[in-house]
Design a protein around this motif. Structure first.
Motif, PDB file in Angstrom:
ATOM      1  N   GLU B  41       0.844  -1.182   0.000  1.00  0.00           N
ATOM      2  CA  GLU B  41       0.000   0.000   0.000  1.00  0.00           C
ATOM      3  C   GLU B  41       0.885   1.239   0.000  1.00  0.00           C
ATOM      4  O   GLU B  41       2.104   1.135   0.124  1.00  0.00           O
ATOM      5  N   SER B  42       0.261   2.423  -0.076  1.00  0.00           N
ATOM      6  CA  SER B  42       1.100   3.616  -0.054  1.00  0.00           C
ATOM      7  C   SER B  42       1.819   3.681   1.293  1.00  0.00           C
ATOM      8  O   SER B  42       1.258   3.348   2.333  1.00  0.00           O
ATOM      9  N   HIS B 211       0.541  -1.132  -6.455  1.00  0.00           N
ATOM     10  CA  HIS B 211      -0.346  -1.383  -5.327  1.00  0.00           C
ATOM     11  C   HIS B 211      -1.420  -2.390  -5.732  1.00  0.00           C
ATOM     12  O   HIS B 211      -2.206  -2.817  -4.915  1.00  0.00           O
ATOM     13  N   SER B 214      -3.933  -7.516  -8.179  1.00  0.00           N
ATOM     14  CA  SER B 214      -4.507  -8.272  -9.301  1.00  0.00           C
ATOM     15  C   SER B 214      -3.515  -8.327 -10.467  1.00  0.00           C
ATOM     16  O   SER B 214      -3.296  -9.388 -11.053  1.00  0.00           O
ATOM     17  N   LEU B 252      -5.231  -8.878   2.510  1.00  0.00           N
ATOM     18  CA  LEU B 252      -5.145  -8.116   1.263  1.00  0.00           C
ATOM     19  C   LEU B 252      -5.898  -8.828   0.146  1.00  0.00           C
ATOM     20  O   LEU B 252      -6.648  -8.217  -0.612  1.00  0.00           O
ATOM     21  N   THR B 255      -9.565  -8.361   0.104  1.00  0.00           N
ATOM     22  CA  THR B 255     -10.122  -7.040  -0.200  1.00  0.00           C
ATOM     23  C   THR B 255     -10.235  -6.803  -1.700  1.00  0.00           C
ATOM     24  O   THR B 255     -10.764  -5.799  -2.126  1.00  0.00           O
ATOM     25  N   VAL B 256      -9.697  -7.745  -2.495  1.00  0.00           N
ATOM     26  CA  VAL B 256      -9.617  -7.497  -3.935  1.00  0.00           C
ATOM     27  C   VAL B 256     -10.836  -8.060  -4.655  1.00  0.00           C
ATOM     28  O   VAL B 256     -11.077  -9.264  -4.608  1.00  0.00           O
ATOM     29  N   SER B 268     -12.390  -6.424   4.799  1.00  0.00           N
ATOM     30  CA  SER B 268     -11.355  -5.398   4.835  1.00  0.00           C
ATOM     31  C   SER B 268     -10.443  -5.660   6.013  1.00  0.00           C
ATOM     32  O   SER B 268     -10.759  -6.453   6.891  1.00  0.00           O
ATOM     33  N   ILE B 269      -9.301  -4.989   5.977  1.00  0.00           N
ATOM     34  CA  ILE B 269      -8.370  -5.098   7.097  1.00  0.00           C
ATOM     35  C   ILE B 269      -8.684  -3.935   8.026  1.00  0.00           C
ATOM     36  O   ILE B 269      -8.733  -2.791   7.586  1.00  0.00           O
ATOM     37  N   SER B 272      -5.537   1.232   9.850  1.00  0.00           N
ATOM     38  CA  SER B 272      -4.790   1.679   8.681  1.00  0.00           C
ATOM     39  C   SER B 272      -3.295   1.459   8.929  1.00  0.00           C
ATOM     40  O   SER B 272      -2.877   1.231  10.068  1.00  0.00           O
ATOM     41  N   PRO B 273      -2.493   1.513   7.858  1.00  0.00           N
ATOM     42  CA  PRO B 273      -1.068   1.254   8.030  1.00  0.00           C
ATOM     43  C   PRO B 273      -0.438   2.208   9.049  1.00  0.00           C
ATOM     44  O   PRO B 273      -0.898   3.340   9.189  1.00  0.00           O
ATOM     45  N   ARG B 288      -3.334  -4.599  13.559  1.00  0.00           N
ATOM     46  CA  ARG B 288      -4.394  -4.877  12.582  1.00  0.00           C
ATOM     47  C   ARG B 288      -4.595  -6.368  12.383  1.00  0.00           C
ATOM     48  O   ARG B 288      -5.422  -6.773  11.572  1.00  0.00           O
TER      49      ARG B 288
END
Lengths: 328, 322
Positions: B41-42, B211, B214, B252, B255-256, B268-269, B272-273, B288
């Motif tokens: 992720e970012s 990111h 897929s 992860l 969530t896709v 979802s996780i 947040s990071p 998390r």
């Protein structure tokens, strides 16, 4: 199910700026035909998705429905009322019922307004609440969008929040006036994948709780498939295919829809990819190809395609496409 | 010997708020012709890692430890001059945003000629132009357009030009940082096909930084998942997809959205990071993690190699005894 939004022959042409010499020597003006004769209707309580590549006119359509832009032609009926040409007082009343969530939560919140102010502002403008009453409603809405404890968030500035939290604020702002219809323009595409689902789920919960109807605008077909009830695929200012989600995704009729769906990456390394190859790129919306606007790229194009523009017709129940190859 | 070998690389940024360790002690190797996906992720450090491999970190960032061996030679100690000589020839970079990476007042042919002549000073202009034409041809741009300016191309075509610039000198390794994020799906699929064909034709190795898990699962054989500056899982894409080990990877993947599945239930996780200046104690993912144990709060796990050759940084798979 009753229709809440009815769009008929919607058009939006943007004039192309001409240079001084062009102004002197040419008479005709040229236009970017961002939205070119689009019709659809949205039923109460459903999620209707407009999907397509950049430049297809999906955002322009959304902006017009959110009354942030005037159409060049066509009619939009919201709950039976024509929205184009409303006077300011009527428009103000209608804005309470139609709200928008923008893509970029970094740009859509005023950096100098505290979260509480940003959320309370619409209530003031519409004269719905002031003082303690306003604060309570702000706190209540923050709780609803999962920013808890709300007291901690009211006095923060947007820069103190993460992207996901900002988008929650944007969603809170869109529902604080208790609207019936929300235009959500790519609301999760700027966010990291791990928090996208939370926001999508939040929007769906709010839909149930407040009886909302969504126009969801996205370029991400996997997300579109996850959330929509019905979907319309746009190409170069026109709807090429529309119908129930299951129908469009499992049985795409238009060659463009087929190509688009086949290009979506699938998170499975063992799957064989079968792409529908398209020639070239999306042409300019100023000089739209004659006939079917997709024909220069279509692998199945034949003579008629470059001459006659296909109309969007119902091929199967609740499934329309605009292509000469498919017949009802 | 692998083409590229990264050994306990650590990269830090100096900021007013303190020192951020953006990449923390990562190691991996890349072989000829391999396609490696780096997902995160970012803020996970994936782009920082990519930039540090070509030593193009911003001034406040620096490599504070570890080695980067390209063709067996450690480039961490290289001077800017030496680095410049291998960039493009040995290791090249495709940037995310082709709008800002090309000079708007320079014809695309000139971009290529400049690159070629800088690296090969005794090549004549005519010869360089022929090289440029060949590079454009490789990426599917008609050579008639060699005298066009960047603004005359669409986004997808500009990304092709960026790729032409990266491969013009026939590098062994190409690093592509989110090469298709700004593009529409149809163009994205074409660019990814192009990168794969080029890898096959020239025997290049590719590191795809993105990111979008897929794209990585669909295109790359090997995948590395990053979280908060750490590698949390390295595996081949099939194992990663069928049997993800790390709780973060598992989350992860849930969530896709998958366009081919009907009635998919996404999860979802939570949370947040973490802020890299204020990392949790112990494992960086525990706040998390649905499977966090007591030990996870206390110390950070190290990479554990599993039987199938995959690596994972999680106490669920051992590493507790030390």
């Amino acid at each position: 199910m009753s229709v809440i939004v009815d769009v008929e022959h919607l058009k939006k042409y943007f004039p192309v700026q001409k240079s001084f010499f062009e102004k002197l020597f040419t008479r005709t003006s040229s236009y970017v035909k961002a939205v070119d004769d689009v019709s659809f209707s949205i039923n109460e309580g459903e999620v209707f998705t407009l999907a397509g590549e950049s430049g297809c006119g999906k955002t322009t359509t959304g902006m017009i429905l959110a009354m942030l832009m005037n159409p060049s032609g066509g009619k939009i009926l919201f709950d039976g009322t024509e929205i184009a040409g409303l006077r300011s007082e009527e428009l103000r009343l209608l804005r309470r019922r139609i709200q928008i969530v923008f893509q970029d939560p970094y740009a859509s919140l005023n950096p100098r307004m505290r979260i509480g102010e940003a959320l309370g502002h619409p209530l003031e403008i519409h004269g719905l609440a002031t003082g303690v009453d306003k604060r309570n409603r702000v706190l209540e809405i923050l709780e609803k969008v999962g920013l808890t404890p709300p007291e901690r968030f009211v006095d923060l500035y947007p820069h103190e929040l993460s992207g996901g939290q900002r988008q929650r604020v944007a969603i809170a702002r869109s529902i604080i006036l208790r609207p019936e219809f929300i235009v959500a323009d790519e609301p999760v595409s700027m966010l990291d994948v791990s928090i996208r689902t939370v926001l999508i789920d939040l929007m769906m919960e709010l839909r149930k709780e407040f009886g909302l109807t969504y126009l969801f605008i996205t370029h991400d077909l996997a997300v579109a498939k996850y959330i929509s009830d019905r979907i319309a695929i746009m190409y170069l200012g026109k709807i090429v295919e529309t119908g129930d989600k299951e129908e469009v995704f499992s049985n795409p009729l238009h060659p463009y829809t087929k190509a688009l769906l086949s290009a979506v990456p699938v998170p499975d390394p063992e799957r064989k990819r079968e792409t529908v190859e398209l020639k070239g790129e999306v042409p300019s919306a100023i000089q739209v190809p004659a006939g079917c606007r997709f024909h220069p790229r279509c692998p199945y194009a034949f003579a008629k395609c470059s001459e006659v523009e296909p109309q969007l017709i119902e091929i199967e129940e609740n499934h329309c496409a605009a292509c000469h190859l498919v017949k009802g | 010997m692998p083409l590229l070998e990264v050994d306990s690389l650590t990269v830090e940024y100096w900021t007013r708020r303190g020192i951020i360790r953006a990449v923390d002690n990562v190691s991996f190797a890349l072989d000829k012709g391999e396609m490696l996906g780096l997902v995160g992720e970012s803020g996970s450090g994936k782009s920082t890692l990519g930039h540090s491999l070509v030593r193009l970190l911003p001034t406040q960032g620096s490599i504070v430890g570890g080695h980067i061996r390209i063709g067996g030679k450690d480039v961490v100690g290289y001077s800017e001059e030496e680095m410049r000589s291998i960039r493009g020839e040995k290791i090249a970079f495709v940037f995310q945003d082709p709008m800002t990476s090309l000079n708007p007042v320079k014809k695309i042919g000139e971009h290529l000629v400049e690159l070629i002549q800088t690296h090969k000073p005794n090549v004549s202009r005519e010869e360089a132009l022929r090289f440029a034409e060949a590079a454009l041809d490789d990426v599917g741009i008609s050579t008639e357009r060699i005298n066009d300016y960047p603004h005359q191309f669409s986004g997808g075509m500009r990304q092709r030009i960026m790729i032409a610039l990266a491969i013009a000198l026939n590098p062994d390794i190409v690093i592509a940082d989110e090469p298709t994020t700004a593009l529409d799906v149809i163009v994205q699929a074409k660019i990814m096909d192009l990168l794969r064909d080029l890898c096959d034709a020239h025997g290049m190795a590719l590191i795809l930084i993105t990111h979008d898990i897929s794209v990585v699962l669909e295109r790359c054989k090997k995948v590395i998942v990053m979280y908060a500056g750490n590698f949390v899982e390295c595996a081949d894409s099939v194992s990663l997809h069928n049997d993800p080990k790390h709780p973060y990877t598992q989350g992860l993947l849930r969530t896709v959205p998958n366009i081919e599945l009907a009635d998919q239930r996404l999860e979802s996780i939570t949370g947040s990071p973490p802020d890299l200046l204020d990392l949790p104690s112990g494992c960086r993912f525990w706040p998390r993690c649905p499977q966090a144990m007591k030990v996870c709060h206390m110390k950070g796990p190290s990479m554990v190699e599993l039987e199938n050759g995959c690596c994972v940084r999680c106490f669920l798979y051992g590493g507790l005894e030390q």
